[in-house]
Every structure is written in C-alpha cells, then in structure tokens.
Design an enzyme around this catalytic site. Structure first.
Site, PDB file in Angstrom:
ATOM      1  N   ASP A   1       0.875  -1.163   0.000  1.00  0.00           N
ATOM      2  CA  ASP A   1       0.000   0.000   0.000  1.00  0.00           C
ATOM      3  C   ASP A   1       0.923   1.227   0.000  1.00  0.00           C
ATOM      4  O   ASP A   1       2.115   1.110   0.319  1.00  0.00           O
ATOM      5  CB  ASP A   1      -0.871  -0.031   1.264  1.00  0.00           C
ATOM      6  CG  ASP A   1      -1.721   1.207   1.386  1.00  0.00           C
ATOM      7  OD1 ASP A   1      -2.372   1.584   0.399  1.00  0.00           O
ATOM      8  OD2 ASP A   1      -1.723   1.823   2.467  1.00  0.00           O
ATOM      9  N   LEU A   2       0.397   2.377  -0.380  1.00  0.00           N
ATOM     10  CA  LEU A   2       1.234   3.579  -0.463  1.00  0.00           C
ATOM     11  C   LEU A   2       1.050   4.488   0.768  1.00  0.00           C
ATOM     12  O   LEU A   2       1.977   4.664   1.571  1.00  0.00           O
ATOM     13  CB  LEU A   2       0.888   4.338  -1.749  1.00  0.00           C
ATOM     14  CG  LEU A   2       1.601   5.659  -1.989  1.00  0.00           C
ATOM     15  CD1 LEU A   2       3.100   5.461  -2.143  1.00  0.00           C
ATOM     16  CD2 LEU A   2       1.051   6.331  -3.259  1.00  0.00           C
ATOM     17  N   ASP A   3      -0.162   5.027   0.887  1.00  0.00           N
ATOM     18  CA  ASP A   3      -0.431   5.999   1.952  1.00  0.00           C
ATOM     19  C   ASP A   3      -0.329   5.331   3.327  1.00  0.00           C
ATOM     20  O   ASP A   3      -1.051   4.386   3.613  1.00  0.00           O
ATOM     21  CB  ASP A   3      -1.841   6.587   1.777  1.00  0.00           C
ATOM     22  CG  ASP A   3      -1.972   7.385   0.479  1.00  0.00           C
ATOM     23  OD1 ASP A   3      -0.992   8.009   0.073  1.00  0.00           O
ATOM     24  OD2 ASP A   3      -3.065   7.373  -0.112  1.00  0.00           O
TER      25      ASP A   3
ATOM     26  N   THR B   1       1.002  10.289   3.620  1.00  0.00           N
ATOM     27  CA  THR B   1       0.110  11.249   2.954  1.00  0.00           C
ATOM     28  C   THR B   1      -1.219  11.337   3.689  1.00  0.00           C
ATOM     29  O   THR B   1      -2.027  12.213   3.386  1.00  0.00           O
ATOM     30  CB  THR B   1      -0.160  10.831   1.494  1.00  0.00           C
ATOM     31  OG1 THR B   1      -0.268   9.427   1.473  1.00  0.00           O
ATOM     32  CG2 THR B   1       0.944  11.287   0.571  1.00  0.00           C
TER      33      THR B   1
ATOM     34  N   LYS C   1      -9.090   5.517   5.639  1.00  0.00           N
ATOM     35  CA  LYS C   1      -7.790   5.008   5.195  1.00  0.00           C
ATOM     36  C   LYS C   1      -7.967   3.793   4.286  1.00  0.00           C
ATOM     37  O   LYS C   1      -8.662   2.845   4.649  1.00  0.00           O
ATOM     38  CB  LYS C   1      -6.915   4.668   6.400  1.00  0.00           C
ATOM     39  CG  LYS C   1      -6.485   5.929   7.127  1.00  0.00           C
ATOM     40  CD  LYS C   1      -5.437   5.649   8.179  1.00  0.00           C
ATOM     41  CE  LYS C   1      -5.029   6.955   8.843  1.00  0.00           C
ATOM     42  NZ  LYS C   1      -4.199   6.728  10.031  1.00  0.00           N
TER      43      LYS C   1
ATOM     44  N   SER D   1      -2.206   0.901  -4.604  1.00  0.00           N
ATOM     45  CA  SER D   1      -2.844   1.953  -3.823  1.00  0.00           C
ATOM     46  C   SER D   1      -4.219   2.289  -4.373  1.00  0.00           C
ATOM     47  O   SER D   1      -4.445   2.224  -5.582  1.00  0.00           O
ATOM     48  CB  SER D   1      -1.964   3.206  -3.874  1.00  0.00           C
ATOM     49  OG  SER D   1      -2.656   4.324  -3.368  1.00  0.00           O
ATOM     50  N   ALA D   2      -5.104   2.674  -3.475  1.00  0.00           N
ATOM     51  CA  ALA D   2      -6.436   3.128  -3.901  1.00  0.00           C
ATOM     52  C   ALA D   2      -6.368   4.519  -4.518  1.00  0.00           C
ATOM     53  O   ALA D   2      -7.326   4.990  -5.112  1.00  0.00           O
ATOM     54  CB  ALA D   2      -7.375   3.150  -2.700  1.00  0.00           C
TER      55      ALA D   2
ATOM     56  N   LYS E   1     -10.616  -1.172  -2.384  1.00  0.00           N
ATOM     57  CA  LYS E   1     -10.446  -2.009  -1.192  1.00  0.00           C
ATOM     58  C   LYS E   1     -11.624  -1.732  -0.254  1.00  0.00           C
ATOM     59  O   LYS E   1     -12.058  -0.598  -0.188  1.00  0.00           O
ATOM     60  CB  LYS E   1      -9.127  -1.647  -0.472  1.00  0.00           C
ATOM     61  CG  LYS E   1      -7.883  -1.816  -1.322  1.00  0.00           C
ATOM     62  CD  LYS E   1      -6.670  -1.224  -0.583  1.00  0.00           C
ATOM     63  CE  LYS E   1      -5.455  -1.150  -1.490  1.00  0.00           C
ATOM     64  NZ  LYS E   1      -4.305  -0.486  -0.865  1.00  0.00           N
TER      65      LYS E   1
ATOM     66  N   GLU F   1       0.284  -3.347   4.556  1.00  0.00           N
ATOM     67  CA  GLU F   1      -0.866  -2.431   4.637  1.00  0.00           C
ATOM     68  C   GLU F   1      -0.953  -1.729   5.990  1.00  0.00           C
ATOM     69  O   GLU F   1      -0.607  -2.314   7.014  1.00  0.00           O
ATOM     70  CB  GLU F   1      -2.164  -3.253   4.494  1.00  0.00           C
ATOM     71  CG  GLU F   1      -2.786  -3.249   3.133  1.00  0.00           C
ATOM     72  CD  GLU F   1      -3.412  -1.918   2.720  1.00  0.00           C
ATOM     73  OE1 GLU F   1      -3.530  -1.003   3.562  1.00  0.00           O
ATOM     74  OE2 GLU F   1      -3.768  -1.788   1.547  1.00  0.00           O
ATOM     75  N   ASP F   2      -1.474  -0.505   5.965  1.00  0.00           N
ATOM     76  CA  ASP F   2      -1.710   0.195   7.238  1.00  0.00           C
ATOM     77  C   ASP F   2      -3.209   0.365   7.516  1.00  0.00           C
ATOM     78  O   ASP F   2      -3.570   0.942   8.538  1.00  0.00           O
ATOM     79  CB  ASP F   2      -1.072   1.592   7.224  1.00  0.00           C
ATOM     80  CG  ASP F   2      -1.831   2.556   6.345  1.00  0.00           C
ATOM     81  OD1 ASP F   2      -2.218   2.156   5.232  1.00  0.00           O
ATOM     82  OD2 ASP F   2      -2.058   3.697   6.771  1.00  0.00           O
TER      83      ASP F   2
HETATM   84  C1  G6P Z   1      -5.566   5.885  -0.230  1.00  0.00           C
HETATM   85  C2  G6P Z   1      -5.828   6.600   1.080  1.00  0.00           C
HETATM   86  C3  G6P Z   1      -7.270   7.039   1.182  1.00  0.00           C
HETATM   87  C4  G6P Z   1      -7.664   7.789  -0.075  1.00  0.00           C
HETATM   88  C5  G6P Z   1      -7.496   6.907  -1.281  1.00  0.00           C
HETATM   89  C6  G6P Z   1      -7.906   7.582  -2.578  1.00  0.00           C
HETATM   90  O1  G6P Z   1      -6.014   4.592  -0.123  1.00  0.00           O
HETATM   91  O2  G6P Z   1      -5.504   5.787   2.187  1.00  0.00           O
HETATM   92  O3  G6P Z   1      -7.430   7.826   2.317  1.00  0.00           O
HETATM   93  O4  G6P Z   1      -9.006   8.233   0.019  1.00  0.00           O
HETATM   94  O5  G6P Z   1      -6.141   6.517  -1.355  1.00  0.00           O
HETATM   95  O6  G6P Z   1      -6.992   8.593  -2.884  1.00  0.00           O
HETATM   96  P1  G6P Z   1      -7.164   9.655  -4.042  1.00  0.00           P
HETATM   97  O7  G6P Z   1      -5.821  10.326  -4.097  1.00  0.00           O
HETATM   98  O8  G6P Z   1      -7.491   8.914  -5.287  1.00  0.00           O
HETATM   99  O9  G6P Z   1      -8.265  10.562  -3.616  1.00  0.00           O
HETATM  100 MG    MG Z   2      -2.763   3.110   3.512  1.00  0.00          MG
END
Ligand code: G6P
Ligand code: MG
Length: 216
Positions: free
Chosen positions: A9-11, A17, A45, A114-115, A145, A169-170
């Site tokens: 996962d990224l964030d 972020t 998240k 990442s989402a 997710k 993942e977090d």
């Molecule tokens: C990640 C974050 C979420 C965020 C999602 C979509 O998964 O953890 O908090 O809403 O990405 O991000 P975006 O940049 O597409 O709005």
């Molecule tokens: Mg995350």
C-alpha cells in the site's frame, strides 16, 4: 510456498500522505458544517475518494446529487494535490528504501497497490520508480479495497499465485482486501486498529527480508 512478491500500500506505508488527506477532508467538512474528526478519518484510510466522501456525508443533513458530490470530491482533491506537491524523497518513511533494496537484491518483485489516483505522481515525487516492478493506483481498478481487485491485478501481472505474495498495509480495509485475495498481510501501524492481521509492526525499520520470509 516461497515469497515471490511484496505488494505495498502507499499511503501510510511508503509515505505519510494520510495527514494531507485528513487536512483536505477536514477543510471540506468544515466548509459544509459537517462534523469530522480523526476517529472518523481512520475509516477513510485505504478507501476510495468517493467512498470517503460518502462516509463524511453520513453526518450531513443535506442530500447531495451525484453531480454535487463529484464537485465536492474534486474540491478536496485539488486541495490535496496542491499540498502533496511539497513531497520530496525526504518524505519516504523510515526503513522503506532499505527493505525495497533487500527485495531487489533477492529478486523478489515489488508493486505499489494503492487506492489513490495520485499514486503514480507520488512515487515520482519520492523518486522511487526504480524500486518497483509495477505501480498500480485507483485508476487501474474499478472496485476499491476491501475488494481484492488491486492485489489480484498485481499478482496476475507478475504471473504468481496468492500464496507467493505478501501485502504490506496500514489500513483495516486493505488487510481485508489482502485476506479476501488469499494473501498474507503484514500490518504497519497500530495493533489496536489492525485487529484483522496477526503481524503488526510500528514501521518498516522493525523487520527485514529474513523476518518476513519466516512468515512463509
Ligand atoms: C488511499 C488513502 C485514502 C484515499 C485513497 C484515494 O487509499 O488511504 O485515504 O481516500 O487513497 O486517494 P485519491 O488520491 O485517489 O483521492
Ligand atoms: Mg494506507
């Protein structure tokens, strides 16, 4: 079964972020006079942008049309993207580069799953492209997710089976997605929040490849 790929996962895993997402959602919620706090933020998240907006609007007395919701999501995103431009490689979380280097040297594939629709831009800003065999973001999948689609996409792109992949993942929703995909999941962050995975570390300085292989 041997470990052949790590899907990150990224964030909250590679870069923090989450704080920018929170500030941008909070500004929107305040403008709409909707109550929003860090506890509600925890539910956002790993969740897609539109699903996040729906969670925030649970507390709104106004009904918004789909068109209005799209405009609200755009407003939040423009604010978020402006804040994120300040990111540099100094924003990479501790232990990330060391672990990615170990994977690369061991010939284990790695992917960002990442989402976020900004995933590619963030990896560019962090100058991490050279470490990943694939960078998948919110634009690559249609189901967010906890749907396992993004992890399955990375697995299939690498031609692997689920039990050869480890997810890092977090977010609770992200761990759910990994489990539905039949993959092992390593949690980063808070044990009290990541109650759905057995292994939770504070950050990536707390483990190395040898320790992770022992999970397999
Ligand atoms: C990640 C974050 C979420 C965020 C999602 C979509 O998964 O953890 O908090 O809403 O990405 O991000 P975006 O940049 O597409 O709005
Ligand atoms: Mg995350």
């Amino acid at each position: 079964m041997a470990l052949k790929a790590v899907l990150f996962d990224l964030d909250g895993v590679i870069v923090d972020t989450a704080k920018f997402h929170y500030v941008a959602w909070k500004a929107l919620a305040d403008r709409l006079n909707v109550y929003f706090d860090e506890e509600i933020n925890e539910r956002l998240k790993g969740v897609s942008r539109m699903a996040s907006l729906d969670i925030i609007l649970e507390r709104s007395e106004t009904d918004y049309s789909d068109e209005e919701k799209a405009a609200l999501a755009t407003e939040k995103n423009e604010n978020y993207v402006a804040m994120v431009q300040k990111l540099t490689p100094a924003g990479i979380l501790p232990g990330v580069v060391d672990f990615l280097t170990e994977l690369q040297e061991a010939g284990i594939k790695s992917a960002v799953c990442s989402a976020s629709k900004s995933a590619g831009m963030i990896i560019d800003l962090l100058d991490l492209n050279g470490y990943f065999d694939a960078v998948l973001g919110g634009a690559d999948v249609s189901r967010p997710k906890p749907d396992p689609e993004i992890f399955e996409l990375a697995r299939d792109r690498f031609g692997l089976t689920s039990d050869e992949c480890l997810v890092v993942e977090d977010a609770y929703a992200g761990v759910e997605a990994a489990k539905i995909a039949g993959m092992r999941a390593l949690g980063i962050g808070d044990e009290a929040i990541l109650t759905n995975t057995d292994v939770v570390y504070r950050d990536m300085t707390c483990f190395n490849l040898e320790g992770v292989k022992a999970l397999f």
